[in-house]
Design an enzyme around this catalytic site. Structure first.
Site, PDB file in Angstrom:
ATOM      1  N   SER A 166     -21.127 -42.271  10.953  1.00  0.00           N
ATOM      2  CA  SER A 166     -19.843 -42.324  10.290  1.00  0.00           C
ATOM      3  C   SER A 166     -19.122 -41.070  11.210  1.00  0.00           C
ATOM      4  O   SER A 166     -19.753 -40.244  11.642  1.00  0.00           O
ATOM      5  CB  SER A 166     -19.970 -42.246   8.945  1.00  0.00           C
ATOM      6  OG  SER A 166     -18.630 -42.146   8.450  1.00  0.00           O
ATOM      7  N   TYR A 197     -22.160 -39.667   0.622  1.00  0.00           N
ATOM      8  CA  TYR A 197     -21.937 -40.468   1.941  1.00  0.00           C
ATOM      9  C   TYR A 197     -21.917 -39.496   2.880  1.00  0.00           C
ATOM     10  O   TYR A 197     -22.727 -39.528   4.000  1.00  0.00           O
ATOM     11  CB  TYR A 197     -20.679 -41.396   1.664  1.00  0.00           C
ATOM     12  CG  TYR A 197     -20.235 -42.252   2.788  1.00  0.00           C
ATOM     13  CD1 TYR A 197     -21.061 -43.407   2.810  1.00  0.00           C
ATOM     14  CD2 TYR A 197     -19.451 -41.677   3.824  1.00  0.00           C
ATOM     15  CE1 TYR A 197     -20.709 -44.419   3.928  1.00  0.00           C
ATOM     16  CE2 TYR A 197     -19.196 -42.825   4.904  1.00  0.00           C
ATOM     17  CZ  TYR A 197     -20.170 -44.072   5.261  1.00  0.00           C
ATOM     18  OH  TYR A 197     -19.772 -44.707   5.816  1.00  0.00           O
TER      19      TYR A 197
HETATM   20  P1  NAP Z   1     -19.255 -53.614   3.727  1.00  0.00           P
HETATM   21  O1  NAP Z   1     -18.536 -54.710   4.380  1.00  0.00           O
HETATM   22  O2  NAP Z   1     -19.422 -53.089   2.473  1.00  0.00           O
HETATM   23  O3  NAP Z   1     -20.758 -53.858   4.290  1.00  0.00           O
HETATM   24  C1  NAP Z   1     -22.049 -53.195   3.936  1.00  0.00           C
HETATM   25  C2  NAP Z   1     -23.097 -54.109   4.051  1.00  0.00           C
HETATM   26  O4  NAP Z   1     -24.345 -53.380   3.612  1.00  0.00           O
HETATM   27  C3  NAP Z   1     -23.116 -55.524   3.259  1.00  0.00           C
HETATM   28  O5  NAP Z   1     -23.718 -56.516   4.201  1.00  0.00           O
HETATM   29  C4  NAP Z   1     -23.848 -54.853   2.080  1.00  0.00           C
HETATM   30  O6  NAP Z   1     -24.367 -56.244   1.463  1.00  0.00           O
HETATM   31  C5  NAP Z   1     -24.980 -54.274   2.825  1.00  0.00           C
HETATM   32  N1  NAP Z   1     -25.686 -53.626   1.667  1.00  0.00           N
HETATM   33  C6  NAP Z   1     -25.321 -52.446   0.773  1.00  0.00           C
HETATM   34  N2  NAP Z   1     -26.156 -52.156  -0.137  1.00  0.00           N
HETATM   35  C7  NAP Z   1     -27.341 -52.826   0.190  1.00  0.00           C
HETATM   36  C8  NAP Z   1     -28.423 -53.265  -0.495  1.00  0.00           C
HETATM   37  N3  NAP Z   1     -29.022 -52.225  -1.568  1.00  0.00           N
HETATM   38  N4  NAP Z   1     -29.425 -54.195   0.034  1.00  0.00           N
HETATM   39  C9  NAP Z   1     -29.001 -54.862   0.855  1.00  0.00           C
HETATM   40  N5  NAP Z   1     -27.898 -54.977   1.587  1.00  0.00           N
HETATM   41  C10 NAP Z   1     -26.885 -53.842   1.264  1.00  0.00           C
HETATM   42  O7  NAP Z   1     -19.078 -52.358   4.943  1.00  0.00           O
HETATM   43  P2  NAP Z   1     -19.096 -51.710   6.380  1.00  0.00           P
HETATM   44  O8  NAP Z   1     -17.885 -51.067   6.878  1.00  0.00           O
HETATM   45  O9  NAP Z   1     -19.395 -53.431   7.044  1.00  0.00           O
HETATM   46  O10 NAP Z   1     -20.553 -51.220   6.713  1.00  0.00           O
HETATM   47  C11 NAP Z   1     -21.659 -51.213   7.480  1.00  0.00           C
HETATM   48  C12 NAP Z   1     -21.975 -49.773   7.928  1.00  0.00           C
HETATM   49  O11 NAP Z   1     -20.961 -49.265   8.562  1.00  0.00           O
HETATM   50  C13 NAP Z   1     -22.427 -49.029   6.542  1.00  0.00           C
HETATM   51  O12 NAP Z   1     -23.463 -48.196   6.963  1.00  0.00           O
HETATM   52  C14 NAP Z   1     -21.168 -48.068   6.494  1.00  0.00           C
HETATM   53  O13 NAP Z   1     -21.478 -46.855   5.965  1.00  0.00           O
HETATM   54  C15 NAP Z   1     -20.808 -47.885   7.937  1.00  0.00           C
HETATM   55  N6  NAP Z   1     -19.533 -47.187   8.259  1.00  0.00           N
HETATM   56  C16 NAP Z   1     -18.640 -48.012   7.844  1.00  0.00           C
HETATM   57  C17 NAP Z   1     -16.957 -47.439   8.193  1.00  0.00           C
HETATM   58  C18 NAP Z   1     -15.844 -48.333   8.104  1.00  0.00           C
HETATM   59  O14 NAP Z   1     -14.862 -47.574   8.147  1.00  0.00           O
HETATM   60  N7  NAP Z   1     -15.826 -49.553   7.553  1.00  0.00           N
HETATM   61  C19 NAP Z   1     -16.988 -46.534   8.981  1.00  0.00           C
HETATM   62  C20 NAP Z   1     -18.195 -45.633   9.119  1.00  0.00           C
HETATM   63  C21 NAP Z   1     -19.237 -46.225   8.908  1.00  0.00           C
HETATM   64  P3  NAP Z   1     -23.428 -56.905   0.286  1.00  0.00           P
HETATM   65  O15 NAP Z   1     -22.186 -57.527   0.967  1.00  0.00           O
HETATM   66  O16 NAP Z   1     -24.331 -57.773  -0.548  1.00  0.00           O
HETATM   67  O17 NAP Z   1     -22.947 -55.582  -0.578  1.00  0.00           O
END
Ligand code: NAP
Length: 253
Positions: free
Chosen positions: A145, A158
């Protein structure tokens, strides 16, 4: 030839959190490059399943709650039972909790650290053991991140977790490079997914962030596809322990 090195045909990739957001985008990108996908999910993943199958690739859904490490060995076993091997692991699943640091609870600390750090580490370890057993080497890609580099605001667990992801990426790369295992990370900038829904709902914060992004827009899941295919492919065989920012220039400011 160089473009052949990016081809993932015949490769098997485990992607956690594949049902939505960045995980879905990366699973589709890996499948477009030729990989079959073992998709680890908690909520309905039929949309991703259809997207992968429409590309002519195999999709194995593996339901698992990653808030504890109890399902880790089963994730490896189910993938091996279906495909006979693993080539790529994308540790994408992650959560965020927002509260003032002065009021932050132990639960919001533990929940985030469990998924973002503990499960990421032990799933990597289990898959690396499989890579060593196979004698094939392999690729591990962790999702870091901007908060692997910066402090952020109101997200202490986080920030701690994503600093840890960058450090773990380095130590795993150091110890496992000798097995031809490449461990690297991608640090997405501000991307339009569920993770940032609350942030984007705050119009003032949304616009403040937008104004600071040199590319002039928030990112999308498709923006990660080039980096993940590169790090999953033979084109990155001499890239070890590095975190690549895909951030529209955010860190360059
Ligand atoms: P998201 O749409 O909230 O996706 C998160 C994913 O992780 C979802 O598939 C979620 O499943 C899964 N997950 C969370 N807790 C879980 C658990 N206990 N067991 C199984 N699956 C679980 O957000 P995203 O932005 O795509 O995030 C993906 C990654 O990118 C994360 O590591 C996040 O920290 C990172 N990231 C995101 C951003 C951003 O700006 N969006 C920036 C930097 C890093 P559910 O759908 O069931 O909750």
């Amino acid at each position: 030839m160089i473009l052949d090195k990016f081809n993932l045909k015949g490769k098997v990739a485990i992607v956690t959190g594949c049902n939505t957001g960045l995980g879905q985008g990366m699973a589709v990108g890996l499948a477009q490059a030729g990989a079959d996908i073992a998709g680890v999910y908690r909520s309905d993943t039929s949309e991703t399943q259809k997207m992968i199958k429409d590309l002519g690739r195999v999709f194995l859904p593996i339901k698992a709650d990653l808030s504890s490490i109890e399902h880790i060995n089963r994730i490896v076993e189910e993938t091996i039972n279906k495909f006979g091997k693993i080539d790529i692991l994308v540790n994408n699943a992650g959560i965020i909790r927002r509260n003032d640091t002065i009021d932050f609870s132990e639960k919001d600390w533990d929940d985030v650290m469990n998924v973002n750090v503990k499960t990421l580490f032990f799933l990597s370890q289990a898959v690396a053991r499989q890579f060593i057993k196979q004698g094939t080497g392999g690729k591990i890609i962790n999702i870091a991140s901007m908060l692997s580099y910066q402090g952020g605001i109101r997200v202490p667990s986080y920030t701690a977790s994503k600093h840890a992801v960058m450090g773990l990426t380095r130590i795993m790369a150091n110890e496992w490079a000798k097995y031809n295992i490449n461990v690297n990370a991608i640090a997405p900038g501000y991307m339009i997914t569920n993770n940032t829904a609350a942030l984007r709902a705050d119009e003032k914060r949304y616009n403040e962030i937008l104004a600071r992004i040199p590319a002039g827009r928030w990112g999308t899941p498709e923006d990660l596809q080039g980096a993940v295919v590169f790090l999953a492919s033979d084109a990155s065989n001499y890239v070890n322990g590095f975190t690549i920012a895909v951030d529209g220039g955010w860190l360059a400011r």
